[in-house]
Design a protein around this motif. Structure first.
Motif, PDB file in Angstrom:
ATOM      1  N   ARG A  74      63.558 -21.538 119.056  1.00  0.00           N
ATOM      2  CA  ARG A  74      62.717 -22.286 118.125  1.00  0.00           C
ATOM      3  C   ARG A  74      62.544 -21.425 116.871  1.00  0.00           C
ATOM      4  O   ARG A  74      61.929 -20.364 116.917  1.00  0.00           O
ATOM      5  CB  ARG A  74      61.361 -22.612 118.756  1.00  0.00           C
ATOM      6  N   THR A  75      63.106 -21.897 115.759  1.00  0.00           N
ATOM      7  CA  THR A  75      63.250 -21.071 114.561  1.00  0.00           C
ATOM      8  C   THR A  75      62.651 -21.756 113.350  1.00  0.00           C
ATOM      9  O   THR A  75      62.957 -22.912 113.064  1.00  0.00           O
ATOM     10  CB  THR A  75      64.742 -20.775 114.300  1.00  0.00           C
ATOM     11  N   LEU A  76      61.810 -21.043 112.610  1.00  0.00           N
ATOM     12  CA  LEU A  76      61.225 -21.567 111.378  1.00  0.00           C
ATOM     13  C   LEU A  76      61.873 -20.901 110.181  1.00  0.00           C
ATOM     14  O   LEU A  76      62.030 -19.679 110.156  1.00  0.00           O
ATOM     15  CB  LEU A  76      59.710 -21.322 111.369  1.00  0.00           C
ATOM     16  N   ASP A  77      62.274 -21.703 109.196  1.00  0.00           N
ATOM     17  CA  ASP A  77      62.850 -21.214 107.943  1.00  0.00           C
ATOM     18  C   ASP A  77      61.744 -21.231 106.890  1.00  0.00           C
ATOM     19  O   ASP A  77      61.355 -22.294 106.412  1.00  0.00           O
ATOM     20  CB  ASP A  77      64.033 -22.086 107.533  1.00  0.00           C
ATOM     21  N   LEU A  78      61.238 -20.048 106.554  1.00  0.00           N
ATOM     22  CA  LEU A  78      60.088 -19.900 105.670  1.00  0.00           C
ATOM     23  C   LEU A  78      60.521 -20.003 104.207  1.00  0.00           C
ATOM     24  O   LEU A  78      61.326 -19.204 103.733  1.00  0.00           O
ATOM     25  CB  LEU A  78      59.440 -18.540 105.953  1.00  0.00           C
ATOM     26  N   GLY A  79      60.002 -21.007 103.489  1.00  0.00           N
ATOM     27  CA  GLY A  79      60.378 -21.190 102.094  1.00  0.00           C
ATOM     28  C   GLY A  79      61.808 -21.659 101.943  1.00  0.00           C
ATOM     29  O   GLY A  79      62.595 -21.110 101.168  1.00  0.00           O
ATOM     30  N   THR A  80      62.151 -22.725 102.656  1.00  0.00           N
ATOM     31  CA  THR A  80      63.539 -23.180 102.748  1.00  0.00           C
ATOM     32  C   THR A  80      64.130 -23.688 101.442  1.00  0.00           C
ATOM     33  O   THR A  80      65.339 -23.709 101.277  1.00  0.00           O
ATOM     34  CB  THR A  80      63.659 -24.264 103.834  1.00  0.00           C
ATOM     35  N   GLY A  81      63.287 -24.125 100.508  1.00  0.00           N
ATOM     36  CA  GLY A  81      63.810 -24.675  99.256  1.00  0.00           C
ATOM     37  C   GLY A  81      64.631 -25.925  99.514  1.00  0.00           C
ATOM     38  O   GLY A  81      64.150 -26.885 100.105  1.00  0.00           O
ATOM     39  N   ALA A  82      65.896 -25.897  99.099  1.00  0.00           N
ATOM     40  CA  ALA A  82      66.777 -27.048  99.306  1.00  0.00           C
ATOM     41  C   ALA A  82      67.451 -27.035 100.678  1.00  0.00           C
ATOM     42  O   ALA A  82      68.407 -27.763 100.910  1.00  0.00           O
ATOM     43  CB  ALA A  82      67.839 -27.084  98.208  1.00  0.00           C
ATOM     44  N   GLY A  83      66.930 -26.180 101.590  1.00  0.00           N
ATOM     45  CA  GLY A  83      67.458 -26.185 102.951  1.00  0.00           C
ATOM     46  C   GLY A  83      68.299 -24.993 103.329  1.00  0.00           C
ATOM     47  O   GLY A  83      69.150 -25.077 104.216  1.00  0.00           O
ATOM     48  N   PHE A  84      68.018 -23.859 102.684  1.00  0.00           N
ATOM     49  CA  PHE A  84      68.809 -22.662 102.958  1.00  0.00           C
ATOM     50  C   PHE A  84      67.917 -21.517 103.411  1.00  0.00           C
ATOM     51  O   PHE A  84      66.927 -21.222 102.748  1.00  0.00           O
ATOM     52  CB  PHE A  84      69.614 -22.260 101.712  1.00  0.00           C
ATOM     53  N   PRO A  85      68.228 -20.920 104.547  1.00  0.00           N
ATOM     54  CA  PRO A  85      69.470 -21.030 105.326  1.00  0.00           C
ATOM     55  C   PRO A  85      69.496 -22.125 106.391  1.00  0.00           C
ATOM     56  O   PRO A  85      70.462 -22.232 107.138  1.00  0.00           O
ATOM     57  CB  PRO A  85      69.569 -19.661 105.999  1.00  0.00           C
ATOM     58  N   PRO A 100      62.567 -26.228 108.923  1.00  0.00           N
ATOM     59  CA  PRO A 100      62.546 -25.771 107.534  1.00  0.00           C
ATOM     60  C   PRO A 100      61.166 -26.059 106.925  1.00  0.00           C
ATOM     61  O   PRO A 100      60.685 -27.195 106.971  1.00  0.00           O
ATOM     62  CB  PRO A 100      63.629 -26.609 106.855  1.00  0.00           C
ATOM     63  N   LEU A 101      60.532 -25.041 106.362  1.00  0.00           N
ATOM     64  CA  LEU A 101      59.190 -25.165 105.801  1.00  0.00           C
ATOM     65  C   LEU A 101      59.211 -24.882 104.305  1.00  0.00           C
ATOM     66  O   LEU A 101      59.797 -23.894 103.859  1.00  0.00           O
ATOM     67  CB  LEU A 101      58.246 -24.176 106.495  1.00  0.00           C
ATOM     68  N   ASP A 102      58.562 -25.751 103.547  1.00  0.00           N
ATOM     69  CA  ASP A 102      58.381 -25.500 102.122  1.00  0.00           C
ATOM     70  C   ASP A 102      57.134 -26.242 101.662  1.00  0.00           C
ATOM     71  O   ASP A 102      56.788 -27.289 102.213  1.00  0.00           O
ATOM     72  CB  ASP A 102      59.596 -25.963 101.304  1.00  0.00           C
ATOM     73  N   SER A 103      56.475 -25.698 100.646  1.00  0.00           N
ATOM     74  CA  SER A 103      55.252 -26.337 100.144  1.00  0.00           C
ATOM     75  C   SER A 103      55.549 -27.457  99.156  1.00  0.00           C
ATOM     76  O   SER A 103      54.645 -28.228  98.801  1.00  0.00           O
ATOM     77  CB  SER A 103      54.355 -25.289  99.473  1.00  0.00           C
ATOM     78  N   ILE A 104      56.810 -27.566  98.712  1.00  0.00           N
ATOM     79  CA  ILE A 104      57.172 -28.587  97.716  1.00  0.00           C
ATOM     80  C   ILE A 104      57.759 -29.801  98.431  1.00  0.00           C
ATOM     81  O   ILE A 104      58.836 -29.741  99.019  1.00  0.00           O
ATOM     82  CB  ILE A 104      58.174 -28.013  96.693  1.00  0.00           C
ATOM     83  N   ARG A 105      57.032 -30.895  98.368  1.00  0.00           N
ATOM     84  CA  ARG A 105      57.382 -32.084  99.142  1.00  0.00           C
ATOM     85  C   ARG A 105      58.757 -32.636  98.801  1.00  0.00           C
ATOM     86  O   ARG A 105      59.519 -33.033  99.694  1.00  0.00           O
ATOM     87  CB  ARG A 105      56.320 -33.172  98.947  1.00  0.00           C
ATOM     88  N   LYS A 106      59.119 -32.661  97.516  1.00  0.00           N
ATOM     89  CA  LYS A 106      60.407 -33.261  97.144  1.00  0.00           C
ATOM     90  C   LYS A 106      61.572 -32.487  97.759  1.00  0.00           C
ATOM     91  O   LYS A 106      62.599 -33.079  98.100  1.00  0.00           O
ATOM     92  CB  LYS A 106      60.550 -33.344  95.620  1.00  0.00           C
ATOM     93  N   LYS A 107      61.409 -31.192  97.905  1.00  0.00           N
ATOM     94  CA  LYS A 107      62.478 -30.399  98.509  1.00  0.00           C
ATOM     95  C   LYS A 107      62.589 -30.682 100.001  1.00  0.00           C
ATOM     96  O   LYS A 107      63.691 -30.830 100.541  1.00  0.00           O
ATOM     97  CB  LYS A 107      62.242 -28.909  98.250  1.00  0.00           C
ATOM     98  N   ILE A 108      61.447 -30.800 100.671  1.00  0.00           N
ATOM     99  CA  ILE A 108      61.469 -31.111 102.102  1.00  0.00           C
ATOM    100  C   ILE A 108      61.999 -32.521 102.339  1.00  0.00           C
ATOM    101  O   ILE A 108      62.721 -32.772 103.313  1.00  0.00           O
ATOM    102  CB  ILE A 108      60.077 -30.927 102.718  1.00  0.00           C
ATOM    103  N   GLU A 109      61.691 -33.460 101.454  1.00  0.00           N
ATOM    104  CA  GLU A 109      62.245 -34.808 101.591  1.00  0.00           C
ATOM    105  C   GLU A 109      63.763 -34.778 101.460  1.00  0.00           C
ATOM    106  O   GLU A 109      64.478 -35.489 102.181  1.00  0.00           O
ATOM    107  CB  GLU A 109      61.624 -35.734 100.554  1.00  0.00           C
TER     108      GLU A 109
END
Length: 244
Positions: A74-85, A100-109
């Motif tokens: 179970r792995t969390l990607d902190l501050g994934t942005g556009a999904g990297f890594p 993948p975790l990010d505070s910016i909704r449009k990027k997570i969408e």
């Protein structure tokens, strides 16, 4: 993806000990999705195929060095942005359960829609901040691994990542060159929040020659209740480190 892009992907993978040939179709589709999304959402400053293949796709996969992400973790990607890594990892390591975790909704969408388009059912994107998740019983000390790619200084990352890890879990930080001062502050911060430095792996990004460092912290005891501090504080007042 052009034949030149495919060749870069193959050669980059080979340099990391990975055969990416079976995954070329998914990476080509991800390239299309990223370019289309970038026109609407400004997801990444990288626009050229060569840069995206090397500095997003191949670079993301460098966190597989050392075998720290082997297994059903179970792995969390902190501050994934556009999904990297997260997205390249999900393509190459389908056994990983990725958040993948990010505070910016449009990027997570975007990450959510891309994962669905690529058939990556084990990817569960999440809008939020690590400071908040680190105090949420549904996430605190629940992850086997946390990864982060060029997000912040190591002391900041230690405070944000380690509260999310189970005891025995590992944080894999993908960074560029790291100074002795940042490394020392990161070690102190890790100890403060329940971890220890276990590995510093300097290397060069395949084909580009850019300097990279993989830093691994292990969670060795429960994180004190005081951490993480409230939103924004770890970034603006890092532990043992003068904010840059």
């Amino acid at each position: 993806m052009t034949p030149e892009g495919q060749e870069l992907l193959r050669r980059g993978g080979q340099a990391l000990g990975l055969d990416l040939t079976p995954h070329e179709e998914q990476f080509a589709r991800l390239l299309e999705l990223l370019r289309a999304g970038n026109e609407r959402l400004n997801l990444t400053a990288l626009k050229q195929e060569k840069d995206i293949v090397l500095k997003h796709f191949v670079d993301s996969l460098t966190c597989l060095r050392g075998g720290h992400l082997d297994g059903e973790l179970r792995t969390l990607d902190l501050g994934t942005g556009a999904g990297f890594p997260a997205l390249p990892l999900a393509i190459v390591r389908p056994q990983l359960h990725l958040t993948p975790l990010d505070s910016i909704r449009k990027k997570i969408e975007f990450v959510r829609s891309a994962a669905q388009a690529l058939g990556l059912m084990q990817v569960t994107p999440l809008v939020g901040r690590a400071e908040t998740l680190g105090r949420d019983p549904a996430h605190r000390e629940c992850y086997d691994r946390v990864v982060a790619r060029a997000v912040a200084a190591l002391p900041v990352l230690a405070e944000l990542a380690l509260p999310l890890l189970k005891v025995g879990g590992r944080f894999v930080a993908q960074k560029g060159p790291i100074t002795p001062e940042e490394l020392e502050a990161g070690q102190k911060a890790a100890r403060e929040v329940g971890g220890q430095l276990t590995e510093v792996d300097p290397f060069t990004l395949p084909l580009s020659g850019d300097a990279r460092t993989l830093v691994v912290l292990e969670k060795i005891r429960h994180t004190p209740a005081a951490y993480p501090r409230r939103e924004g504080v770890p970034t603006h007042q890092p532990l043992f480190w003068k904010a840059k």
